[in-house]
Design a protein around this motif. Structure first.
Motif, PDB file in Angstrom:
ATOM      1  N   ASP A   1       1.735 -72.565 -40.051  1.00 20.75           N
ATOM      2  CA  ASP A   1       1.301 -72.321 -38.674  1.00 20.75           C
ATOM      3  C   ASP A   1       2.482 -72.315 -37.714  1.00 20.75           C
ATOM      4  O   ASP A   1       2.558 -71.480 -36.794  1.00 20.75           O
ATOM      5  CB  ASP A   1       0.287 -73.390 -38.250  1.00 20.75           C
ATOM      6  CG  ASP A   1      -1.084 -73.180 -38.873  1.00 20.75           C
ATOM      7  OD1 ASP A   1      -1.350 -72.062 -39.345  1.00 20.75           O
ATOM      8  OD2 ASP A   1      -1.886 -74.136 -38.895  1.00 20.75           O
ATOM      9  N   LEU A   2       3.412 -73.253 -37.903  1.00 23.73           N
ATOM     10  CA  LEU A   2       4.591 -73.309 -37.042  1.00 23.73           C
ATOM     11  C   LEU A   2       5.430 -72.036 -37.149  1.00 23.73           C
ATOM     12  O   LEU A   2       5.882 -71.477 -36.152  1.00 23.73           O
ATOM     13  CB  LEU A   2       5.444 -74.524 -37.409  1.00 23.73           C
ATOM     14  CG  LEU A   2       4.918 -75.902 -36.968  1.00 23.73           C
ATOM     15  CD1 LEU A   2       5.790 -77.001 -37.537  1.00 23.73           C
ATOM     16  CD2 LEU A   2       4.867 -75.990 -35.452  1.00 23.73           C
ATOM     17  N   LYS A   3       5.623 -71.599 -38.390  1.00 25.08           N
ATOM     18  CA  LYS A   3       6.415 -70.386 -38.591  1.00 25.08           C
ATOM     19  C   LYS A   3       5.746 -69.156 -37.975  1.00 25.08           C
ATOM     20  O   LYS A   3       6.420 -68.222 -37.524  1.00 25.08           O
ATOM     21  CB  LYS A   3       6.636 -70.165 -40.088  1.00 25.08           C
ATOM     22  CG  LYS A   3       7.593 -71.156 -40.728  1.00 25.08           C
ATOM     23  CD  LYS A   3       7.795 -70.851 -42.203  1.00 25.08           C
ATOM     24  CE  LYS A   3       8.812 -71.792 -42.824  1.00 25.08           C
ATOM     25  NZ  LYS A   3       9.016 -71.518 -44.266  1.00 25.08           N
ATOM     26  N   ALA A   4       4.405 -69.162 -37.963  1.00 28.19           N
ATOM     27  CA  ALA A   4       3.663 -68.017 -37.420  1.00 28.19           C
ATOM     28  C   ALA A   4       3.427 -68.136 -35.921  1.00 28.19           C
ATOM     29  O   ALA A   4       2.816 -67.248 -35.317  1.00 28.19           O
ATOM     30  CB  ALA A   4       2.329 -67.885 -38.144  1.00 28.19           C
ATOM     31  N   GLY A   5       3.882 -69.244 -35.336  1.00 30.49           N
ATOM     32  CA  GLY A   5       3.708 -69.430 -33.904  1.00 30.49           C
ATOM     33  C   GLY A   5       2.337 -69.927 -33.510  1.00 30.49           C
ATOM     34  O   GLY A   5       1.961 -69.871 -32.334  1.00 30.49           O
ATOM     35  N   ARG A   6       1.565 -70.425 -34.493  1.00 28.33           N
ATOM     36  CA  ARG A   6       0.241 -70.961 -34.210  1.00 28.33           C
ATOM     37  C   ARG A   6       0.316 -72.471 -34.007  1.00 28.33           C
ATOM     38  O   ARG A   6       1.209 -73.136 -34.532  1.00 28.33           O
ATOM     39  CB  ARG A   6      -0.732 -70.646 -35.341  1.00 28.33           C
ATOM     40  CG  ARG A   6      -0.972 -69.167 -35.592  1.00 28.33           C
ATOM     41  CD  ARG A   6      -2.065 -68.981 -36.634  1.00 28.33           C
ATOM     42  NE  ARG A   6      -1.668 -69.519 -37.930  1.00 28.33           N
ATOM     43  CZ  ARG A   6      -1.110 -68.804 -38.903  1.00 28.33           C
ATOM     44  NH1 ARG A   6      -0.837 -67.512 -38.707  1.00 28.33           N
ATOM     45  NH2 ARG A   6      -0.792 -69.358 -40.067  1.00 28.33           N
ATOM     46  N   LYS A   7      -0.651 -73.017 -33.292  1.00 26.45           N
ATOM     47  CA  LYS A   7      -0.721 -74.466 -33.092  1.00 26.45           C
ATOM     48  C   LYS A   7      -1.505 -75.084 -34.242  1.00 26.45           C
ATOM     49  O   LYS A   7      -2.671 -74.757 -34.442  1.00 26.45           O
ATOM     50  CB  LYS A   7      -1.410 -74.783 -31.766  1.00 26.45           C
ATOM     51  CG  LYS A   7      -1.405 -76.284 -31.447  1.00 26.45           C
ATOM     52  CD  LYS A   7      -2.020 -76.551 -30.086  1.00 26.45           C
ATOM     53  CE  LYS A   7      -1.997 -78.048 -29.778  1.00 26.45           C
ATOM     54  NZ  LYS A   7      -2.584 -78.335 -28.443  1.00 26.45           N
ATOM     55  N   PRO A   8      -0.902 -75.990 -35.019  1.00 27.54           N
ATOM     56  CA  PRO A   8      -1.591 -76.597 -36.170  1.00 27.54           C
ATOM     57  C   PRO A   8      -2.792 -77.432 -35.733  1.00 27.54           C
ATOM     58  O   PRO A   8      -2.829 -77.987 -34.634  1.00 27.54           O
ATOM     59  CB  PRO A   8      -0.512 -77.486 -36.801  1.00 27.54           C
ATOM     60  CG  PRO A   8       0.778 -76.933 -36.289  1.00 27.54           C
ATOM     61  CD  PRO A   8       0.490 -76.431 -34.915  1.00 27.54           C
ATOM     62  N   GLU A   9      -3.778 -77.529 -36.616  1.00 27.50           N
ATOM     63  CA  GLU A   9      -4.973 -78.318 -36.336  1.00 27.50           C
ATOM     64  C   GLU A   9      -4.687 -79.807 -36.542  1.00 27.50           C
ATOM     65  O   GLU A   9      -4.193 -80.200 -37.602  1.00 27.50           O
ATOM     66  CB  GLU A   9      -6.117 -77.898 -37.246  1.00 27.50           C
ATOM     67  CG  GLU A   9      -6.613 -76.484 -37.014  1.00 27.50           C
ATOM     68  CD  GLU A   9      -7.832 -76.184 -37.854  1.00 27.50           C
ATOM     69  OE1 GLU A   9      -8.706 -77.072 -37.966  1.00 27.50           O
ATOM     70  OE2 GLU A   9      -7.908 -75.075 -38.397  1.00 27.50           O
ATOM     71  N   PRO A  10      -5.007 -80.665 -35.570  1.00 32.45           N
ATOM     72  CA  PRO A  10      -4.762 -82.106 -35.707  1.00 32.45           C
ATOM     73  C   PRO A  10      -5.486 -82.732 -36.904  1.00 32.45           C
ATOM     74  O   PRO A  10      -5.004 -83.707 -37.479  1.00 32.45           O
ATOM     75  CB  PRO A  10      -5.299 -82.672 -34.391  1.00 32.45           C
ATOM     76  CG  PRO A  10      -5.218 -81.532 -33.429  1.00 32.45           C
ATOM     77  CD  PRO A  10      -5.520 -80.313 -34.241  1.00 32.45           C
ATOM     78  N   LYS A  11      -6.654 -82.177 -37.297  1.00 32.62           N
ATOM     79  CA  LYS A  11      -7.429 -82.789 -38.380  1.00 32.62           C
ATOM     80  C   LYS A  11      -6.681 -82.772 -39.711  1.00 32.62           C
ATOM     81  O   LYS A  11      -6.929 -83.611 -40.575  1.00 32.62           O
ATOM     82  CB  LYS A  11      -8.769 -82.088 -38.545  1.00 32.62           C
ATOM     83  CG  LYS A  11      -8.703 -80.680 -39.111  1.00 32.62           C
ATOM     84  CD  LYS A  11     -10.096 -80.117 -39.336  1.00 32.62           C
ATOM     85  CE  LYS A  11     -10.033 -78.739 -40.008  1.00 32.62           C
ATOM     86  NZ  LYS A  11     -11.385 -78.185 -40.239  1.00 32.62           N
ATOM     87  N   LEU A  12      -5.746 -81.835 -39.861  1.00 35.81           N
ATOM     88  CA  LEU A  12      -4.978 -81.772 -41.108  1.00 35.81           C
ATOM     89  C   LEU A  12      -4.111 -83.010 -41.270  1.00 35.81           C
ATOM     90  O   LEU A  12      -4.026 -83.591 -42.355  1.00 35.81           O
ATOM     91  CB  LEU A  12      -4.115 -80.506 -41.130  1.00 35.81           C
ATOM     92  CG  LEU A  12      -4.870 -79.176 -41.143  1.00 35.81           C
ATOM     93  CD1 LEU A  12      -3.895 -78.009 -40.989  1.00 35.81           C
ATOM     94  CD2 LEU A  12      -5.661 -79.030 -42.436  1.00 35.81           C
ATOM     95  N   GLY A  13      -3.466 -83.418 -40.185  1.00 35.91           N
ATOM     96  CA  GLY A  13      -2.635 -84.611 -40.235  1.00 35.91           C
ATOM     97  C   GLY A  13      -3.452 -85.878 -40.389  1.00 35.91           C
ATOM     98  O   GLY A  13      -3.068 -86.795 -41.124  1.00 35.91           O
ATOM     99  N   LEU A  14      -4.605 -85.938 -39.728  1.00 39.25           N
ATOM    100  CA  LEU A  14      -5.459 -87.120 -39.823  1.00 39.25           C
ATOM    101  C   LEU A  14      -6.021 -87.280 -41.233  1.00 39.25           C
ATOM    102  O   LEU A  14      -6.111 -88.393 -41.753  1.00 39.25           O
ATOM    103  CB  LEU A  14      -6.601 -87.004 -38.811  1.00 39.25           C
ATOM    104  CG  LEU A  14      -6.190 -87.073 -37.330  1.00 39.25           C
ATOM    105  CD1 LEU A  14      -7.388 -86.791 -36.441  1.00 39.25           C
ATOM    106  CD2 LEU A  14      -5.579 -88.435 -37.004  1.00 39.25           C
ATOM    107  N   GLN A  15      -6.401 -86.161 -41.849  1.00 43.73           N
ATOM    108  CA  GLN A  15      -6.923 -86.222 -43.213  1.00 43.73           C
ATOM    109  C   GLN A  15      -5.855 -86.706 -44.183  1.00 43.73           C
ATOM    110  O   GLN A  15      -6.111 -87.553 -45.045  1.00 43.73           O
ATOM    111  CB  GLN A  15      -7.435 -84.848 -43.639  1.00 43.73           C
ATOM    112  CG  GLN A  15      -8.132 -84.844 -44.995  1.00 43.73           C
ATOM    113  CD  GLN A  15      -8.549 -83.457 -45.420  1.00 43.73           C
ATOM    114  OE1 GLN A  15      -7.777 -82.503 -45.333  1.00 43.73           O
ATOM    115  NE2 GLN A  15      -9.792 -83.328 -45.880  1.00 43.73           N
TER     116      GLN A  15
END
Length: 404
Positions: free
Chosen positions: A206-220
């Protein structure tokens, strides 16, 4: 000379060494990052997206560490991944399981007095049970129950208790403890391989594509990492337990294994609380000590003996050997003072590793160990306290190699 047995024993040693080394690397990095995460401090003036920072001193220098809860605004030029420690630990552990318990299934895995199945069937049960653990755990974590950490952990503990009992109804006591450890360790590595690392890769993409990553990924990923942290110490105990028959070879072994999970959680709770600067819950050590005394008591409860000792097909070959009567006399005279149902050697109250050599069946079933430790090497008896002679050692070698 039976080169196969010697080479296989060295293979077991080598794989075991590799497993210990990789496990140290994984546990070390895991404990470090949990302590780091809990010790992060939120201070004014931190960059946007930084959830906390910490200063550390080590090796003659200072480290300034900042954590982005989801991701930084742009992709760093250099990114270090922590995954191969986990993968290597599981792969080497499975290799050790195959070398010791699958290749030696008739001796170490299957106890026909517990469950009368063939070695191949025992191996299939082993593989299926280990895979089942991850499936159940992952479904629970992804269910609505997964949003309540306390309820989730209680249900997971219930599953672990059930598996502790179930394994003792399937395998030898030694294999039961090992499999409970493998069951748990597989969940831990699968967390890394199937959840934590894939989620981090999505964030990077997502970072490389310029998108904002979803917070739930980090929480999981953080939830799974915390589970791994609390499961680590019980797994270490279970993996070391094969050296201590008072743990795995007593009537209430499954209860002992269940209590060990509680002790492990208590110890990790203490360190996690201290690292988070939320106090010093010394009561956890007191309660852990009481529980350890409880498992010591449980280990002394006499085992209810059922059935008669039976010889396997391989054991019958060793008993049928013309050398067996002489070998039996040697073993009874040199080894059985310790390796017996009721040891007579001063200070020995239970047969080391639960290896009993006071019957024909016991001697035959442990022929390979006798060959390697008293025939091909001088490991037994320790310090040659019983005075076994070189002629007797050569006789053991001849007996085993001709029978094989």
């Amino acid at each position: 000379m039976n080169d196969y047995a010697v080479l296989w024993d060295w293979l077991s040693f080598g794989v075991r060494w590799l497993h210990v080394v990789t496990a140290i690397a994984w546990i070390g990095s895991s404990f470090y990052f949990i302590a780091l995460d809990l010790g992060l401090v939120k201070r004014p003036g931190l960059p946007e997206g930084v959830s906390g920072e910490e200063w550390q001193v080590h090796g003659g220098g200072f480290y300034h560490i900042q954590k982005y809860m989801v991701a930084p605004a742009s992709m760093p030029e250099h990114l270090t991944w922590f995954k191969w420690e986990s993968y290597s630990t599981w792969l080497s552990g499975f290799a050790l399981l195959a070398v010791v318990y699958y290749a030696g299934a008739d001796l170490y895995l299957v106890d026909r007095n517990v469950l009368d199945v063939s070695a191949p069937v025992g191996i299939l049960i082993s593989l299926a049970s280990i895979g089942l653990g991850w499936i159940l755990y992952d479904l629970l974590c992804k269910s609505p129950l997964g949003k309540n950490d306390t309820a989730l952990m209680l249900v997971l503990y219930g599953i672990l208790v059930a598996m502790a009992w179930g394994y003792t109804q399937l395998f030898t006591g030694r294999a039961a403890f090992l499999h409970l450890g493998a069951f748990t360790a597989t969940i831990m590595t699968a967390n890394v391989f199937l959840i934590i690392i894939p989620n981090q890769k999505i964030v990077v993409a997502d970072l490389k594509a310029g998108r904002k990553p979803e917070p739930k990924l980090g929480l999981q990923a953080k939830q799974r990492s915390l589970h791994n942290n609390y499961l680590t110490l019980p797994v270490v105990f279970l993996m070391l337990s094969n050296h201590y028959p008072l743990a795995f070879a007593t009537q209430f072994n499954w209860v002992i294994a269940s209590i060990i999970f509680i002790i492990g959680v208590l110890i990790r709770h203490y360190f996690n609380t201290v690292h988070a600067r939320k106090g010093n819950p010394h009561w956890t050590w007191g309660l852990a000590g009481v529980l350890f005394i409880l498992i010591m008591w449980l280990s002394t409860v006499p085992k209810v003996l059922t059935g008669e000792e039976k010889l396997s097909a391989a054991g019958e070959v060793f008993v049928a050997s013309t050398h067996f009567p002489a070998v039996r006399d040697t073993v009874l005279g040199r080894c059985s003072m310790c390796h017996a149902a009721e040891p007579g050697y001063d200070g020995i109250h239970i047969a080391p590793k639960n290896v009993k050599l006071d019957t024909d069946a016991g001697i035959a079933e442990h022929a390979r160990e006798i060959y390697l430790q008293a025939g091909r090497s001088h490991a037994m008896p320790p310090g040659n306290v019983s005075g076994i002679t070189e002629d007797e050692r050569r006789l053991i070698v001849t007996w085993f190699e001709e029978a094989r």
